[in-house]
Design a protein around this motif. Structure first.
Motif, PDB file in Angstrom:
ATOM      1  N   TYR A  74      45.596  10.220  57.789  1.00  0.00           N
ATOM      2  CA  TYR A  74      47.048  10.361  57.947  1.00  0.00           C
ATOM      3  C   TYR A  74      47.791   9.715  56.781  1.00  0.00           C
ATOM      4  O   TYR A  74      48.697  10.326  56.192  1.00  0.00           O
ATOM      5  CB  TYR A  74      47.453   9.729  59.281  1.00  0.00           C
ATOM      6  N   VAL A  75      47.402   8.516  56.420  1.00  0.00           N
ATOM      7  CA  VAL A  75      48.050   7.830  55.296  1.00  0.00           C
ATOM      8  C   VAL A  75      47.768   8.552  53.983  1.00  0.00           C
ATOM      9  O   VAL A  75      48.658   8.703  53.135  1.00  0.00           O
ATOM     10  CB  VAL A  75      47.580   6.357  55.242  1.00  0.00           C
ATOM     11  N   GLU A  76      46.540   9.033  53.812  1.00  0.00           N
ATOM     12  CA  GLU A  76      46.196   9.776  52.594  1.00  0.00           C
ATOM     13  C   GLU A  76      47.049  11.028  52.446  1.00  0.00           C
ATOM     14  O   GLU A  76      47.351  11.461  51.325  1.00  0.00           O
ATOM     15  CB  GLU A  76      44.721  10.149  52.607  1.00  0.00           C
ATOM     16  N   CYS A  77      47.471  11.619  53.574  1.00  0.00           N
ATOM     17  CA  CYS A  77      48.316  12.813  53.542  1.00  0.00           C
ATOM     18  C   CYS A  77      49.799  12.470  53.395  1.00  0.00           C
ATOM     19  O   CYS A  77      50.645  13.376  53.410  1.00  0.00           O
ATOM     20  CB  CYS A  77      48.119  13.628  54.818  1.00  0.00           C
ATOM     21  N   GLY A  78      50.112  11.204  53.276  1.00  0.00           N
ATOM     22  CA  GLY A  78      51.494  10.794  53.060  1.00  0.00           C
ATOM     23  C   GLY A  78      52.203  10.256  54.280  1.00  0.00           C
ATOM     24  O   GLY A  78      53.393   9.947  54.210  1.00  0.00           O
ATOM     25  N   GLY A  79      51.505  10.124  55.401  1.00  0.00           N
ATOM     26  CA  GLY A  79      52.143   9.640  56.615  1.00  0.00           C
ATOM     27  C   GLY A  79      52.334   8.132  56.619  1.00  0.00           C
ATOM     28  O   GLY A  79      51.537   7.395  56.040  1.00  0.00           O
ATOM     29  N   ASN A  80      53.398   7.679  57.301  1.00  0.00           N
ATOM     30  CA  ASN A  80      53.648   6.229  57.384  1.00  0.00           C
ATOM     31  C   ASN A  80      54.182   5.788  58.743  1.00  0.00           C
ATOM     32  O   ASN A  80      54.541   4.619  58.915  1.00  0.00           O
ATOM     33  CB  ASN A  80      54.628   5.794  56.282  1.00  0.00           C
ATOM     34  N   PHE A  81      54.251   6.690  59.723  1.00  0.00           N
ATOM     35  CA  PHE A  81      54.906   6.421  61.009  1.00  0.00           C
ATOM     36  C   PHE A  81      53.862   6.532  62.121  1.00  0.00           C
ATOM     37  O   PHE A  81      53.394   7.624  62.451  1.00  0.00           O
ATOM     38  CB  PHE A  81      56.036   7.438  61.201  1.00  0.00           C
ATOM     39  N   ILE A  82      53.484   5.394  62.693  1.00  0.00           N
ATOM     40  CA  ILE A  82      52.427   5.343  63.703  1.00  0.00           C
ATOM     41  C   ILE A  82      53.019   4.901  65.031  1.00  0.00           C
ATOM     42  O   ILE A  82      53.725   3.890  65.102  1.00  0.00           O
ATOM     43  CB  ILE A  82      51.305   4.377  63.269  1.00  0.00           C
ATOM     44  N   ASP A  83      52.725   5.663  66.075  1.00  0.00           N
ATOM     45  CA  ASP A  83      53.278   5.399  67.396  1.00  0.00           C
ATOM     46  C   ASP A  83      52.170   5.092  68.396  1.00  0.00           C
ATOM     47  O   ASP A  83      51.178   5.827  68.482  1.00  0.00           O
ATOM     48  CB  ASP A  83      54.071   6.619  67.892  1.00  0.00           C
ATOM     49  N   THR A  84      52.344   4.010  69.149  1.00  0.00           N
ATOM     50  CA  THR A  84      51.394   3.655  70.188  1.00  0.00           C
ATOM     51  C   THR A  84      52.174   3.167  71.400  1.00  0.00           C
ATOM     52  O   THR A  84      53.378   3.355  71.504  1.00  0.00           O
ATOM     53  CB  THR A  84      50.375   2.604  69.667  1.00  0.00           C
ATOM     54  N   ALA A  85      51.475   2.532  72.341  1.00  0.00           N
ATOM     55  CA  ALA A  85      52.125   1.971  73.527  1.00  0.00           C
ATOM     56  C   ALA A  85      51.252   0.876  74.096  1.00  0.00           C
ATOM     57  O   ALA A  85      50.013   0.909  73.983  1.00  0.00           O
ATOM     58  CB  ALA A  85      52.370   3.046  74.587  1.00  0.00           C
ATOM     59  N   HIS A  86      51.899  -0.096  74.717  1.00  0.00           N
ATOM     60  CA  HIS A  86      51.168  -1.229  75.286  1.00  0.00           C
ATOM     61  C   HIS A  86      50.199  -0.780  76.377  1.00  0.00           C
ATOM     62  O   HIS A  86      49.146  -1.391  76.573  1.00  0.00           O
ATOM     63  CB  HIS A  86      52.170  -2.231  75.851  1.00  0.00           C
ATOM     64  N   VAL A  87      50.525   0.300  77.056  1.00  0.00           N
ATOM     65  CA  VAL A  87      49.708   0.761  78.189  1.00  0.00           C
ATOM     66  C   VAL A  87      48.541   1.647  77.757  1.00  0.00           C
ATOM     67  O   VAL A  87      47.625   1.886  78.550  1.00  0.00           O
ATOM     68  CB  VAL A  87      50.604   1.497  79.213  1.00  0.00           C
ATOM     69  N   TYR A  88      48.538   2.124  76.504  1.00  0.00           N
ATOM     70  CA  TYR A  88      47.486   3.041  76.070  1.00  0.00           C
ATOM     71  C   TYR A  88      46.117   2.331  76.075  1.00  0.00           C
ATOM     72  O   TYR A  88      45.921   1.344  75.376  1.00  0.00           O
ATOM     73  CB  TYR A  88      47.756   3.575  74.665  1.00  0.00           C
TER      74      TYR A  88
END
Length: 321
Positions: A39-53
């Motif tokens: 994801y980062v290699e493709c230019g991404g910088n926005f990562i979403d998670t959750a405490h319950v995951y």
């Protein structure tokens, strides 16, 4: 890759967000690290998670957050990532018992900071709402945590539009920070019933759409690719789709949308992935789709849509013909 501003903030995330719901569980640490790297290699910088995951694993807490925290530490790239997580979800052992109180919000936030091995969350979401808890107390709690330097900005997930509007009006009238984004179920398919059979899940309906048009608030849709629904329709594997997820959508109407997507693909040379995500990217307010990828190939395919936004006419054609 193009970046997009979340209005009212200094955040400039990539136009595609990476969802991480299965990290540390069905995707082990090694697989998760590969997906994050791609994801980062493709230019991404926005990562979403959750405490319950990951809490569905007996005896474990925060497996997705812990996996991401370990990856960030190993790559030494915290300053290059816009890190988002969610708190305030009910305990999976006690479904629908509200935890959206000032005490529980602070508890979840503190644990998320620990699991993610970071001092501050860039975008902190409230995963759920409880109409019985005054929004004034929620806004004041989140602002206090912001003042304490634990979070930079905050958003709402699965909040009803009237509550979201009222909370932000209160924040504005009292010189406080309000919600800057809305995380909601949204894709190019048509819902047949409450997703997950749960009326407390937030999805993009007409009222919410008009609210976003009016305010310009950013939308960050989850299930942006409808569990791969359109891809399965394209490759003939719809019968292999999870029956519960498939039941979310009105198939006759959704099928008609798919056929119009196929026609658009023929006319433009775009892939189904680019059309499905471009449908969201082309909306009249900032929209950042979350993609849940299980392989590096899926990451790379999804990221081909990062610079694709359908026109208003193309969106109208898909939705109405």
């Amino acid at each position: 890759m193009a970046l997009i501003n979340i209005p009212g903030t200094d955040l400039y995330p990539s136009t595609i967000c990476l969802g991480t719901g299965e990290f540390g569980t069905s995707l082990d640490r090694e697989s998760s690290f590969r997906i994050l790297d791609a994801y980062v290699e493709c230019g991404g910088n926005f990562i979403d998670t959750a405490h319950v995951y990951g809490d569905w694993v007996p005896g474990e807490r925060g497996l997705s957050e812990k996996t991401i925290g370990a990856w960030i530490q190993s790559r030494k790239n915290r300053d290059q990532i816009i890190l988002a997580t969610k708190g305030g979800h009910w305990d999976l052992q006690a479904p629908h018992v509200s935890r959206v109180t000032p005490k529980e919000i602070v508890k979840d936030l503190d644990e998320s900071l620990q699991f993610l091995q970071t001092d501050i969350i860039d975008l902190y979401w409230l995963h759920r709402d409880d109409p019985d808890v005054p929004y004034e107390a929620i806004i004041e709690t989140l602002n206090a945590q912001r003042e304490a330097g634990k979070l930079r900005w905050f958003g709402a997930s699965n909040w009803r539009t009237p509550r979201l509007r009222a909370a932000n009006a209160y924040a504005k009238s009292h010189g406080l920070q309000g919600f800057v984004a809305d995380q909601v179920l949204w894709n190019a398919a048509v819902l047949a019933k409450y997703p997950y059979g749960d009326p407390t899940v937030g999805w993009m309906d007409e009222e919410r759409f008009f609210f976003h048009e009016e305010t310009g608030m950013a939308a960050v849709p989850f299930q942006s690719q409808a569990y791969g629904l359109f891809h399965r329709m394209a490759n003939g594997t719809l019968h292999e789709m999870n029956p519960g997820f498939l039941s979310f959508y009105r198939l006759p109407e959704t099928s008609r949308r798919f056929h119009r997507m196929q026609r658009l693909a023929q006319e433009t040379g775009l892939t189904i992935t680019q059309i499905v995500l471009g449908y969201l990217r082309g909306q009249p307010f900032p929209t950042i789709p979350i993609v849940g990828c299980r392989s590096v190939a899926q990451v790379r395919d999804s990221m081909t849509a990062a610079d694709i936004a359908l026109t208003a006419d193309q969106i109208l054609f898909i939705a109405h013909g």
